[in-house]
Write a protein that holds these residues in place. Structure first.
Motif, PDB file in Angstrom:
ATOM      1  N   ASN A  25       0.811  -1.223   0.000  1.00 43.06           N
ATOM      2  CA  ASN A  25       0.000   0.000   0.000  1.00 43.06           C
ATOM      3  C   ASN A  25       0.841   1.269   0.000  1.00 43.06           C
ATOM      4  O   ASN A  25       0.523   2.245   0.663  1.00 43.06           O
ATOM      5  N   GLU A  26       1.922   1.250  -0.773  1.00 47.30           N
ATOM      6  CA  GLU A  26       2.761   2.440  -0.888  1.00 47.30           C
ATOM      7  C   GLU A  26       2.493   3.193  -2.184  1.00 47.30           C
ATOM      8  O   GLU A  26       2.800   4.357  -2.293  1.00 47.30           O
ATOM      9  N   LYS A  27       1.937   2.505  -3.186  1.00 47.61           N
ATOM     10  CA  LYS A  27       1.680   3.140  -4.481  1.00 47.61           C
ATOM     11  C   LYS A  27       0.205   3.465  -4.592  1.00 47.61           C
ATOM     12  O   LYS A  27      -0.651   2.724  -4.124  1.00 47.61           O
ATOM     13  N   ALA A  28      -0.069   4.604  -5.236  1.00 44.94           N
ATOM     14  CA  ALA A  28      -1.454   5.058  -5.323  1.00 44.94           C
ATOM     15  C   ALA A  28      -1.661   5.902  -6.575  1.00 44.94           C
ATOM     16  O   ALA A  28      -0.716   6.448  -7.139  1.00 44.94           O
ATOM     17  N   TYR A  29      -2.914   5.978  -6.982  1.00 45.23           N
ATOM     18  CA  TYR A  29      -3.325   6.848  -8.078  1.00 45.23           C
ATOM     19  C   TYR A  29      -3.950   8.110  -7.490  1.00 45.23           C
ATOM     20  O   TYR A  29      -4.585   8.061  -6.439  1.00 45.23           O
ATOM     21  N   VAL A  30      -3.783   9.222  -8.220  1.00 49.99           N
ATOM     22  CA  VAL A  30      -4.297  10.514  -7.785  1.00 49.99           C
ATOM     23  C   VAL A  30      -5.072  11.141  -8.944  1.00 49.99           C
ATOM     24  O   VAL A  30      -4.660  11.047 -10.100  1.00 49.99           O
ATOM     25  N   GLY A  31      -6.191  11.777  -8.618  1.00 53.87           N
ATOM     26  CA  GLY A  31      -6.963  12.494  -9.620  1.00 53.87           C
ATOM     27  C   GLY A  31      -7.801  13.559  -8.945  1.00 53.87           C
ATOM     28  O   GLY A  31      -7.671  13.796  -7.751  1.00 53.87           O
ATOM     29  N   ILE A  32      -8.658  14.213  -9.718  1.00 54.72           N
ATOM     30  CA  ILE A  32      -9.584  15.170  -9.125  1.00 54.72           C
ATOM     31  C   ILE A  32     -10.954  14.515  -9.011  1.00 54.72           C
ATOM     32  O   ILE A  32     -11.281  13.601  -9.769  1.00 54.72           O
ATOM     33  N   THR A  33     -11.729  14.976  -8.086  1.00 54.46           N
ATOM     34  CA  THR A  33     -13.024  14.363  -7.810  1.00 54.46           C
ATOM     35  C   THR A  33     -14.055  14.702  -8.893  1.00 54.46           C
ATOM     36  O   THR A  33     -13.902  15.678  -9.642  1.00 54.46           O
ATOM     37  N   HIS A  34     -15.104  13.918  -8.910  1.00 56.49           N
ATOM     38  CA  HIS A  34     -16.220  14.177  -9.811  1.00 56.49           C
ATOM     39  C   HIS A  34     -16.799  15.567  -9.536  1.00 56.49           C
ATOM     40  O   HIS A  34     -17.105  16.324 -10.461  1.00 56.49           O
ATOM     41  N   PHE A  35     -16.909  15.911  -8.261  1.00 58.24           N
ATOM     42  CA  PHE A  35     -17.397  17.233  -7.863  1.00 58.24           C
ATOM     43  C   PHE A  35     -16.523  18.330  -8.469  1.00 58.24           C
ATOM     44  O   PHE A  35     -17.036  19.314  -9.027  1.00 58.24           O
ATOM     45  N   ALA A  36     -15.197  18.180  -8.381  1.00 54.87           N
ATOM     46  CA  ALA A  36     -14.269  19.197  -8.892  1.00 54.87           C
ATOM     47  C   ALA A  36     -14.389  19.348 -10.402  1.00 54.87           C
ATOM     48  O   ALA A  36     -14.442  20.469 -10.914  1.00 54.87           O
ATOM     49  N   GLN A  37     -14.436  18.223 -11.131  1.00 54.26           N
ATOM     50  CA  GLN A  37     -14.520  18.329 -12.582  1.00 54.26           C
ATOM     51  C   GLN A  37     -15.852  18.947 -13.005  1.00 54.26           C
ATOM     52  O   GLN A  37     -15.921  19.684 -13.967  1.00 54.26           O
ATOM     53  N   LYS A  38     -16.899  18.667 -12.238  1.00 51.85           N
ATOM     54  CA  LYS A  38     -18.216  19.235 -12.538  1.00 51.85           C
ATOM     55  C   LYS A  38     -18.192  20.750 -12.323  1.00 51.85           C
ATOM     56  O   LYS A  38     -18.739  21.513 -13.117  1.00 51.85           O
ATOM     57  N   GLU A  39     -17.547  21.189 -11.242  1.00 49.25           N
ATOM     58  CA  GLU A  39     -17.428  22.615 -10.945  1.00 49.25           C
ATOM     59  C   GLU A  39     -16.582  23.339 -11.998  1.00 49.25           C
ATOM     60  O   GLU A  39     -16.880  24.473 -12.363  1.00 49.25           O
ATOM     61  N   LEU A  40     -15.520  22.680 -12.475  1.00 49.96           N
ATOM     62  CA  LEU A  40     -14.654  23.292 -13.478  1.00 49.96           C
ATOM     63  C   LEU A  40     -15.349  23.427 -14.826  1.00 49.96           C
ATOM     64  O   LEU A  40     -15.134  24.379 -15.557  1.00 49.96           O
ATOM     65  N   GLY A  41     -16.157  22.452 -15.172  1.00 44.71           N
ATOM     66  CA  GLY A  41     -16.785  22.435 -16.490  1.00 44.71           C
ATOM     67  C   GLY A  41     -15.917  21.670 -17.473  1.00 44.71           C
ATOM     68  O   GLY A  41     -15.089  20.845 -17.088  1.00 44.71           O
ATOM     69  N   ASP A  42     -16.080  21.949 -18.753  1.00 45.55           N
ATOM     70  CA  ASP A  42     -15.361  21.212 -19.796  1.00 45.55           C
ATOM     71  C   ASP A  42     -13.861  21.454 -19.706  1.00 45.55           C
ATOM     72  O   ASP A  42     -13.381  22.576 -19.904  1.00 45.55           O
ATOM     73  N   ILE A  43     -13.128  20.392 -19.406  1.00 50.66           N
ATOM     74  CA  ILE A  43     -11.674  20.482 -19.252  1.00 50.66           C
ATOM     75  C   ILE A  43     -11.029  20.413 -20.635  1.00 50.66           C
ATOM     76  O   ILE A  43     -11.318  19.520 -21.427  1.00 50.66           O
ATOM     77  N   VAL A  44     -10.160  21.390 -20.910  1.00 50.34           N
ATOM     78  CA  VAL A  44      -9.559  21.495 -22.239  1.00 50.34           C
ATOM     79  C   VAL A  44      -8.043  21.302 -22.238  1.00 50.34           C
ATOM     80  O   VAL A  44      -7.454  21.074 -23.293  1.00 50.34           O
ATOM     81  N   TYR A  45      -7.406  21.367 -21.061  1.00 52.83           N
ATOM     82  CA  TYR A  45      -5.946  21.277 -21.050  1.00 52.83           C
ATOM     83  C   TYR A  45      -5.454  20.887 -19.668  1.00 52.83           C
ATOM     84  O   TYR A  45      -5.987  21.339 -18.656  1.00 52.83           O
ATOM     85  N   LEU A  46      -4.446  20.046 -19.653  1.00 53.79           N
ATOM     86  CA  LEU A  46      -3.787  19.642 -18.412  1.00 53.79           C
ATOM     87  C   LEU A  46      -2.320  20.005 -18.549  1.00 53.79           C
ATOM     88  O   LEU A  46      -1.671  19.622 -19.531  1.00 53.79           O
ATOM     89  N   ASP A  47      -1.782  20.756 -17.603  1.00 50.63           N
ATOM     90  CA  ASP A  47      -0.388  21.187 -17.666  1.00 50.63           C
ATOM     91  C   ASP A  47       0.411  20.523 -16.554  1.00 50.63           C
ATOM     92  O   ASP A  47       0.329  20.925 -15.391  1.00 50.63           O
ATOM     93  N   ILE A  48       1.135  19.476 -16.942  1.00 50.75           N
ATOM     94  CA  ILE A  48       2.042  18.782 -16.024  1.00 50.75           C
ATOM     95  C   ILE A  48       3.360  18.600 -16.768  1.00 50.75           C
ATOM     96  O   ILE A  48       3.384  18.082 -17.885  1.00 50.75           O
TER      97      ILE A  48
END
Length: 134
Positions: A25-48
């Motif tokens: 249990n040392e490795k994990a996935y990370v993302g944004i929540t459904h609530f967050a993506q809904k609040e943001l609206g249509d996502i057009v770009y990810l900068d990493i």
């Protein structure tokens, strides 16, 4: 990923342990929540930055930004971790975050550096209360 098995940060990131490939249990996935993506609206770009792989980032620090049609938002680390991988598919298909923020829309795979930080994150029940959802 199942939202009931994840932990949540106050910055609306989720983290899920990679229980199938890492029994410690040392490795994990990370993302944004459904609530967050809904609040943001249509996502057009990810900068990493590509150089993020291998870097250690402390809990609460910014690891990138996410851009929607009308806004840009910072992405915060829910726990201190070393970046193992990021979902490069999102660079050309950021809309996957809107379609399925808990599976296809994962953003990072990390090695957790402080399990106590993970343990202190919110459960789904606590997160729903935090965002005012029943």
């Amino acid at each position: 990923m199942n939202p009931n098995n994840l932990k949540y940060s106050k910055n609306h990131e989720w983290i899920g342990l990679d229980v199938f490939n890492d029994h410690n249990n040392e490795k994990a996935y990370v993302g944004i929540t459904h609530f967050a993506q809904k609040e943001l609206g249509d996502i057009v770009y990810l900068d990493i930055e590509e150089t993020i792989i291998g870097k250690k980032i402390k809990e609460g620090n910014i690891f990138g930004t996410i851009e929607a049609v009308k806004t840009v938002s910072d992405l915060f680390m829910p726990v201190s971790g070393r970046i193992l991988e990021f979902n490069k598919i999102l660079l050309s298909n950021p809309e996957y975050i809107n379609k399925d923020s808990y599976n296809e829309g994962w953003i990072l795979k990390i090695k957790i550096l402080n399990k106590k930080e993970y343990d202190q994150l919110m459960s789904i029940k606590e997160y729903k209360k935090y965002i005012g959802e029943k």
